[in-house]
Scaffold this motif. Structure first.
Motif, PDB file in Angstrom:
ATOM      1  N   CYS A 159       0.835  -1.208   0.000  1.00 40.89           N
ATOM      2  CA  CYS A 159       0.000   0.000   0.000  1.00 40.89           C
ATOM      3  C   CYS A 159       0.870   1.260   0.000  1.00 40.89           C
ATOM      4  CB  CYS A 159      -0.946  -0.001   1.204  1.00 40.89           C
ATOM      5  SG  CYS A 159      -2.252  -1.242   1.103  1.00 40.89           S
ATOM      6  N   ASP A 160       1.958   1.234   0.751  1.00 43.43           N
ATOM      7  CA  ASP A 160       2.858   2.389   0.803  1.00 43.43           C
ATOM      8  C   ASP A 160       3.488   2.673  -0.553  1.00 43.43           C
ATOM      9  OD1 ASP A 160       2.250   2.636   3.496  1.00 43.43           O
ATOM     10  OD2 ASP A 160       4.122   1.700   4.176  1.00 43.43           O
ATOM     11  N   LEU A 161       3.717   1.644  -1.367  1.00 43.79           N
ATOM     12  CA  LEU A 161       4.300   1.840  -2.696  1.00 43.79           C
ATOM     13  C   LEU A 161       3.354   2.577  -3.644  1.00 43.79           C
ATOM     14  CD1 LEU A 161       6.099  -1.552  -3.431  1.00 43.79           C
ATOM     15  CD2 LEU A 161       7.160   0.662  -2.945  1.00 43.79           C
ATOM     16  N   LEU A 162       2.082   2.606  -3.323  1.00 49.05           N
ATOM     17  CA  LEU A 162       1.113   3.253  -4.193  1.00 49.05           C
ATOM     18  C   LEU A 162       1.302   4.772  -4.228  1.00 49.05           C
ATOM     19  CD1 LEU A 162      -2.059   1.167  -3.296  1.00 49.05           C
ATOM     20  CD2 LEU A 162      -0.480   0.835  -5.221  1.00 49.05           C
ATOM     21  N   ILE A 178       6.348   0.403 -10.619  1.00 53.67           N
ATOM     22  CA  ILE A 178       6.252  -0.168  -9.271  1.00 53.67           C
ATOM     23  C   ILE A 178       4.827  -0.013  -8.719  1.00 53.67           C
ATOM     24  CG2 ILE A 178       6.939   1.695  -7.690  1.00 53.67           C
ATOM     25  CD1 ILE A 178       8.153  -1.971  -7.751  1.00 53.67           C
ATOM     26  N   ILE A 179       4.141   1.040  -9.127  1.00 51.97           N
ATOM     27  CA  ILE A 179       2.728   1.177  -8.737  1.00 51.97           C
ATOM     28  C   ILE A 179       1.934   0.026  -9.355  1.00 51.97           C
ATOM     29  CG2 ILE A 179       0.635   2.579  -8.968  1.00 51.97           C
ATOM     30  CD1 ILE A 179       2.491   5.064  -8.949  1.00 51.97           C
ATOM     31  N   GLN A 180       2.213  -0.281 -10.622  1.00 50.34           N
ATOM     32  CA  GLN A 180       1.525  -1.385 -11.286  1.00 50.34           C
ATOM     33  C   GLN A 180       1.813  -2.715 -10.586  1.00 50.34           C
ATOM     34  OE1 GLN A 180       3.188  -0.808 -15.215  1.00 50.34           O
ATOM     35  NE2 GLN A 180       1.390   0.335 -15.916  1.00 50.34           N
ATOM     36  N   VAL A 181       3.065  -2.924 -10.201  1.00 46.73           N
ATOM     37  CA  VAL A 181       3.453  -4.160  -9.512  1.00 46.73           C
ATOM     38  C   VAL A 181       2.721  -4.276  -8.173  1.00 46.73           C
ATOM     39  CG1 VAL A 181       5.396  -5.316  -8.361  1.00 46.73           C
ATOM     40  CG2 VAL A 181       5.678  -4.379 -10.658  1.00 46.73           C
ATOM     41  N   ALA A 182       2.659  -3.180  -7.419  1.00 51.08           N
ATOM     42  CA  ALA A 182       1.974  -3.200  -6.124  1.00 51.08           C
ATOM     43  C   ALA A 182       0.478  -3.426  -6.305  1.00 51.08           C
ATOM     44  CB  ALA A 182       2.242  -1.895  -5.365  1.00 51.08           C
TER      45      ALA A 182
END
Length: 182
Positions: free
Chosen positions: A94-97, A104-108
């Motif tokens: 959630c923090d990566l969002l 990396i947003i897509q991966v999270a």
């Protein structure tokens, strides 16, 4: 083989940042494999360290740890995914969002969506609740996902909207349906 995994486990704690990063990258390639390979990574007790790196390390290492965990959510069994959640992967995902790195947003988001699918399949075991959706709400992930519906990247916006529509009900909808017609 298992011996290599124990070496990688040790390298995840190496003093040199570049070695920790490459160890995460190598593990991400293993977790992109089959269910048996993901099981081996879990049995080698690598997941707790990966989650710790995902939570606390510098961004370039977090990125590789995120790939490793997200890959495990893609190819893993529901039990594998529950293990990832038990080790605390939801909050760091959630923090990566909040990051600016589109990939990396897509991966999270992909990892969170895979986790939510398992929670959805097990609603009947939890009084009709998706317990992983509750964990994401508690980690303030719903707010982040909701904001991503307006992201400049079309794939991110679509996936965020799909997640919100599929797993997070608008509280106001029920009230609107019950309001008397005037």
């Amino acid at each position: 083989s298992n011996g290599a995994l124990y070496t990688l486990l040790a390298l995840l704690s190496h003093e040199r940042k570049g070695i920790r990063k490459e160890a995460c990258w190598t593990i991400s390639n293993i977790t992109a494999g089959n269910k048996e390979q993901i099981e081996e990574v879990i049995q080698a007790n690598i997941i707790p360290i990966l989650v710790q790196l995902l939570d606390r390390e510098e961004f370039d290492i977090k990125k590789e740890a995120a790939w490793a965990i997200s890959n495990a959510t893609s190819g893993g069994t529901p039990d594998h995914i529950k293990t990832l959640v038990q080790h605390g992967c939801i909050k760091p995902f959630c923090d990566l969002l909040n990051q600016t790195d589109v990939r990396i947003i897509q991966v999270a988001l992909e990892g969170l969506e895979n986790i939510l699918k398992v929670g959805e399949a097990e609603r009947d075991q939890h009084d009709g609740d998706n317990i992983f959706a509750i964990h994401i709400e508690e980690a303030e992930g719903v707010d982040h996902i909701a904001k991503l519906q307006d992201h400049d990247d079309e794939q991110i916006a679509k996936r965020a909207t799909k997640i919100m529509d599929s797993y997070f009900e608008e509280e106001d909808d029920e009230d609107d349906q019950l309001a008397p017609m005037v």
